[in-house]
Write a protein that holds these residues in place. Structure first.
Motif, short mmCIF file in Angstrom:
data_model
loop_
_atom_site.label_atom_id
_atom_site.label_comp_id
_atom_site.label_asym_id
_atom_site.label_seq_id
_atom_site.Cartn_x
_atom_site.Cartn_y
_atom_site.Cartn_z
N MET A 288 0.80 -1.22 0.00
CA MET A 288 0.00 0.00 0.00
C MET A 288 0.84 1.28 0.00
O MET A 288 0.45 2.29 -0.58
CB MET A 288 -0.95 -0.01 1.19
CG MET A 288 -1.97 -1.14 1.13
SD MET A 288 -3.09 -1.18 2.53
CE MET A 288 -4.14 -2.59 2.09
N SER A 322 -3.06 6.11 -1.40
CA SER A 322 -2.61 4.79 -0.97
C SER A 322 -1.42 4.89 -0.02
O SER A 322 -1.38 4.23 1.01
CB SER A 322 -2.24 3.94 -2.19
OG SER A 322 -1.79 2.66 -1.80
N THR A 328 -6.66 1.87 -0.93
CA THR A 328 -6.12 1.42 -2.21
C THR A 328 -7.15 1.26 -3.30
O THR A 328 -6.80 1.10 -4.47
CB THR A 328 -5.39 0.08 -2.04
OG1 THR A 328 -6.35 -0.90 -1.58
CG2 THR A 328 -4.27 0.18 -1.03
#
Length: 429
Positions: A288, A322, A328
């Motif tokens: 991420m 993100s 995300t």
């Protein structure tokens, strides 16, 4: 009857079931959104922040730790949050009375469960809600059946259904005061009581089965973390990853804090300083914070020259989201449905990150998601958090290379590479 007519009911049933599961997944997002507040409050209450090893404000630390602990409590706080969130999310045109009905049903359910403590192990005897050992003059809290978050979700689902079914019901005139919305909490109280009675009987084998499955996954070590990461991303496509996360993140495992409080779930255990927690969280940080922003950069670089400026702006925005917050979906949905092969690679690499991170002894966790905010806040709670940067940069290079190659090689229609006619149609719409 034609074959088309024969399959129509099945198709309708499947679409309804699938849509319900997706709605359920979205409903679980509401209580999950509360967790950042719980994590920050809990973190500020730790000894190394406001406590004795930090600023030395012990009473202030107690306030913050108690506030965060109330939301992360696996027997009351978390299950009630999920109960209310699911009730509001699943009921059509929900309002405040929906939440009230859910709270009423859950509190009745909770108190009935706690009227039946499990038997104390010898030589202790049950006194009120304590298991007392008179020979050593020690005592411990009695234990109860604890369906936890899953129980809260079940009460929430039933509350939503009951509200939709009865919130417009009219009784006879002399009972008119209890019409509609006032009737629903009364019904949910009765249903909550019956659910608790049923749970006392059926939960022990169900709980053992779920716990054994999660324990088998945990016993696989890095492999188990990898399997979880793979299925977590795969289920995100249909909005049902929270169903997988719920038991593992909020109910699996047990850790006793210094004050004797018992917490369950990979997230609460990590925030409570359990050194064994984080198996089902650590590997998300490299993905991420580093890998998906690199994928966004690859998508921007692969865009057609005259559209790169536009796509750079879009990908920079979702990449920063993100990296900083761990949200995300904006990146993943930008390529998941138009380039399923890319998403398959992403799911496999997420599993690889989970396995590699745990295999290298990294124990990290989050209250909301694996972004920079949680990474910084929980640095001192983690084991080898610095390795996440190295692992993340490696995965970023892999993501960028693979995404750029696959997009160009197979001419995938990622953002900025669509046919001009499609771009024009979208603009007109």
């Amino acid at each position: 009857m034609s074959s088309a007519g024969a399959t129509a009911p099945q198709t309708t049933w499947w679409h309804g079931f699938y849509g319900g599961l997706q709605k359920m997944g979205r409903s679980l997002q509401l209580p999950v959104a509360v967790l950042p507040a719980a994590g920050i409050l809990n973190r500020l209450g730790q000894p190394d922040v406001f406590g004795k090893d930090g600023l030395g404000w012990d009473n202030v630390a107690k306030v913050f730790a108690s506030a965060g602990g109330a939301l992360l409590d696996s027997t009351l706080g978390l299950p009630m949050l999920f109960c209310i969130g699911v009730a509001i999310g699943m009921a059509k045109k929900a309002d405040g009375s929906t939440a009230l009905a859910a709270v009423v049903g859950f509190l009745v359910y909770y108190k009935v469960l706690h009227a039946f403590p499990e038997h104390c192990k010898a030589p202790t005897v049950l006194v009120s809600d304590q298991c007392v050992d008179y020979s050593s003059a020690k005592s411990a809290n009695a234990t109860y059946q604890n369906p936890g978050v899953l129980g809260g979700i079940l009460i929430g689902l039933m509350s939503a259904w009951l509200w939709v079914r009865f919130h417009r019901t009219k009784l006879v005139d002399w009972l008119g005061f209890f019409n509609g919305r006032r009737l629903v909490p009364m019904i949910t109280a009765l249903v909550g009581m019956l659910t608790a009675v049923l749970a006392l009987w059926v939960w022990p084998p169900i709980g053992r089965g779920l716990n054994d499955f999660s324990q088998n996954l945990a016993d696989l070590g890095a492999g188990g973390a990898g399997i979880f990461g793979l299925f977590n991303r795969a289920l995100l496509l249909i909005g049902m990853h929270q169903l997988l996360n719920t038991f593992v993140w909020f109910q699996f495992g047990e850790f006793t804090k210094a004050d004797g409080t018992i917490v369950h779930g990979d997230i609460p255990r990590f925030l409570a300083h359990d050194p064994t927690a984080g198996q089902f969280q650590s590997g998300f940080f490299p993905i991420m914070m580093f890998a998906l922003p690199a994928a966004a950069l690859a998508i921007a670089h692969a865009a057609k020259p005259h559209r790169r400026k536009e796509i750079y702006g879009l990908m920079l925005s979702v990449g920063l989201t993100s990296f900083v917050t761990g949200v995300t979906e904006p990146i993943e949905y930008s390529f998941a449905y138009i380039a399923p092969a890319l998403y398959g690679v992403h799911a496999l690499l997420t599993g690889a990150s989970m396995a590699v991170t745990w295999g290298l002894g990294v124990h990290d966790g989050f209250s909301f998601s694996a972004g920079l905010i949680d990474y910084v806040i929980n640095w001192s709670l983690a084991t080898k958090p610095w390795l996440i940067i190295i692992i993340g940069l490696c995965f970023a290079a892999v993501y960028y290379t693979l995404f750029r190659f696959i997009i160009v090689k197979f001419d995938l229609k990622t953002p900025g590479r669509e046919d001009e006619s499609e771009v024009e149609d979208v603009t007109k719409a």
